[in-house]
Design a protein around this motif. Structure first.
Motif, PDB file in Angstrom:
ATOM      1  N   SER A  13      28.526  14.249  27.626  1.00  0.00           N
ATOM      2  CA  SER A  13      28.498  14.693  29.016  1.00  0.00           C
ATOM      3  C   SER A  13      28.043  13.532  29.889  1.00  0.00           C
ATOM      4  O   SER A  13      27.072  12.841  29.550  1.00  0.00           O
ATOM      5  CB  SER A  13      27.533  15.870  29.190  1.00  0.00           C
ATOM      6  N   GLU A  50      38.141  11.212  27.203  1.00  0.00           N
ATOM      7  CA  GLU A  50      38.937  12.297  27.786  1.00  0.00           C
ATOM      8  C   GLU A  50      37.948  13.263  28.409  1.00  0.00           C
ATOM      9  O   GLU A  50      37.012  13.732  27.750  1.00  0.00           O
ATOM     10  CB  GLU A  50      39.763  13.017  26.719  1.00  0.00           C
ATOM     11  N   ARG A  51      38.150  13.538  29.703  1.00  0.00           N
ATOM     12  CA  ARG A  51      37.236  14.407  30.423  1.00  0.00           C
ATOM     13  C   ARG A  51      37.867  15.795  30.529  1.00  0.00           C
ATOM     14  O   ARG A  51      38.920  15.953  31.138  1.00  0.00           O
ATOM     15  CB  ARG A  51      36.926  13.829  31.798  1.00  0.00           C
ATOM     16  N   THR A  52      37.214  16.771  29.947  1.00  0.00           N
ATOM     17  CA  THR A  52      37.682  18.152  30.047  1.00  0.00           C
ATOM     18  C   THR A  52      36.669  18.923  30.890  1.00  0.00           C
ATOM     19  O   THR A  52      35.624  18.396  31.267  1.00  0.00           O
ATOM     20  CB  THR A  52      37.800  18.808  28.649  1.00  0.00           C
ATOM     21  N   THR A  53      36.980  20.163  31.161  1.00  0.00           N
ATOM     22  CA  THR A  53      36.048  20.959  31.970  1.00  0.00           C
ATOM     23  C   THR A  53      34.777  21.284  31.202  1.00  0.00           C
ATOM     24  O   THR A  53      33.744  21.574  31.804  1.00  0.00           O
ATOM     25  CB  THR A  53      36.724  22.271  32.395  1.00  0.00           C
ATOM     26  N   ARG A  54      34.833  21.220  29.865  1.00  0.00           N
ATOM     27  CA  ARG A  54      33.658  21.601  29.075  1.00  0.00           C
ATOM     28  C   ARG A  54      32.961  20.420  28.433  1.00  0.00           C
ATOM     29  O   ARG A  54      31.765  20.466  28.212  1.00  0.00           O
ATOM     30  CB  ARG A  54      34.085  22.598  27.983  1.00  0.00           C
ATOM     31  N   ARG A  55      33.705  19.345  28.122  1.00  0.00           N
ATOM     32  CA  ARG A  55      33.079  18.275  27.348  1.00  0.00           C
ATOM     33  C   ARG A  55      33.856  16.971  27.528  1.00  0.00           C
ATOM     34  O   ARG A  55      35.046  16.973  27.844  1.00  0.00           O
ATOM     35  CB  ARG A  55      33.056  18.672  25.860  1.00  0.00           C
TER      36      ARG A  55
END
Length: 297
Positions: free
Chosen positions: A17, A49-54
């Protein structure tokens, strides 16, 4: 590419994060994101890689991370080695001193105070002639040489710092030696007062005394050449001959058929410290500060 950017990337990979990594690195999230973006731009790849959760490592990021970790570990190891080296250097002080400097500066008291203020310091000390000690500072085998000023300067890489006002040279002469109206003695009067007792040839003090008489066009007869200035003074005090010595060596002398006289031209020896200009070890600064500001007694 900067070392701190590698550290930031490792923190993001470990925390998963940007927010948590920013807290760990004591940065704002925007500042951390900027640093990672600059690193990715320099490498020409996306590391995360940026996701909404991690946040997860890309394939390039997985290749990057082990090498980045090794680089940071090596940097930490190098820093630790240098810190250990510096700490060791600070705990060891290699001192050389002439007889005159030891006496005039009261060197044992100064070094004792240094040990009391810096309990971890290890002090090594050697005695010798000025030329030998100054040469040892030049070649790095001594940290500091306490001696009289050498002229011309022996090495442009060295600094000389006077530690006290010039130390007068005085005469111990037979009680029958004629004096001036001011109660001092001229070199001519000394030369005619009888044979001389001298410090050994090759020393700075002997060179100074030889030069005084030579420059005045005077000859003196030398009957004793001794290895200790204190012995020169004691023998002269017993009336065995005339001597020219630093005033510090006359303290407490029992004069028998001898007198202590100022020399008219007021010759003096400037005692100080030779150190390497490139050497800024704090322990050297600490000992020089003690000479300038000794502890009250």
């Amino acid at each position: 590419m900067e070392l701190r950017q590698l550290t930031y990337a490792m923190a993001v990979a470990d925390a998963g994060s940007f927010t948590a990594a920013a807290r760990r690195c004591h940065l704002s999230q925007s500042a951390l994101s900027t640093q990672i973006a600059q690193l990715e731009g320099e490498l020409g790849v996306r590391l995360f890689e940026r996701t909404t959760r991690r946040v997860v490592l890309t394939e390039a990021g997985q290749l990057f991370l082990p090498t980045a970790c090794r680089i940071v570990e090596l940097a930490d190891e190098l820093r630790a080695q240098m810190n250990a080296h510096t700490a060791g250097a600070l705990r060891t002080l290699r001192v050389g001193s002439t007889q005159t400097a030891t006496c005039v500066l009261d060197l044992p008291a100064i070094l004792g105070e240094l040990r009391r203020r810096h309990t971890g310091v290890r002090i090594t000390m050697t005695a010798g002639p000025s030329s030998e000690l100054v040469g040892a500072v030049s070649d790095g085998s001594l940290d500091i040489a306490l001696t009289g000023a050498v002229s011309p300067p022996p090495d442009p890489r060295l600094d000389f710092q006077p530690l006290l006002p010039p130390e007068p040279l005085v005469a111990i002469a037979p009680a029958t030696t004629p004096t001036t109206a001011a109660g001092s003695v001229t070199l001519a009067e000394l030369a005619g007062s009888g044979p001389f007792i001298e410090f050994h040839a090759g020393s700075q003090l002997r060179a100074m005394v030889d030069a005084l008489f030579r420059d005045a066009g005077l000859h003196r007869e030398i009957i004793f050449e001794l290895g200790q200035i204190s012995d020169v003074a004691r023998c002269a005090a017993q009336g065995l001959g005339t001597a020219v010595v630093p005033r510090a060596f006359t303290a407490g002398l029992d004069l028998v058929d001898a007198v202590l006289l100022e020399i008219e031209d007021r010759p003096a020896l400037t005692v100080g410290a030779y150190t390497r200009r490139s050497d800024r070890a704090p322990m050297i600064g600490a000992v020089l500060e003690l000479f300038e500001n000794p502890a009250p007694r």
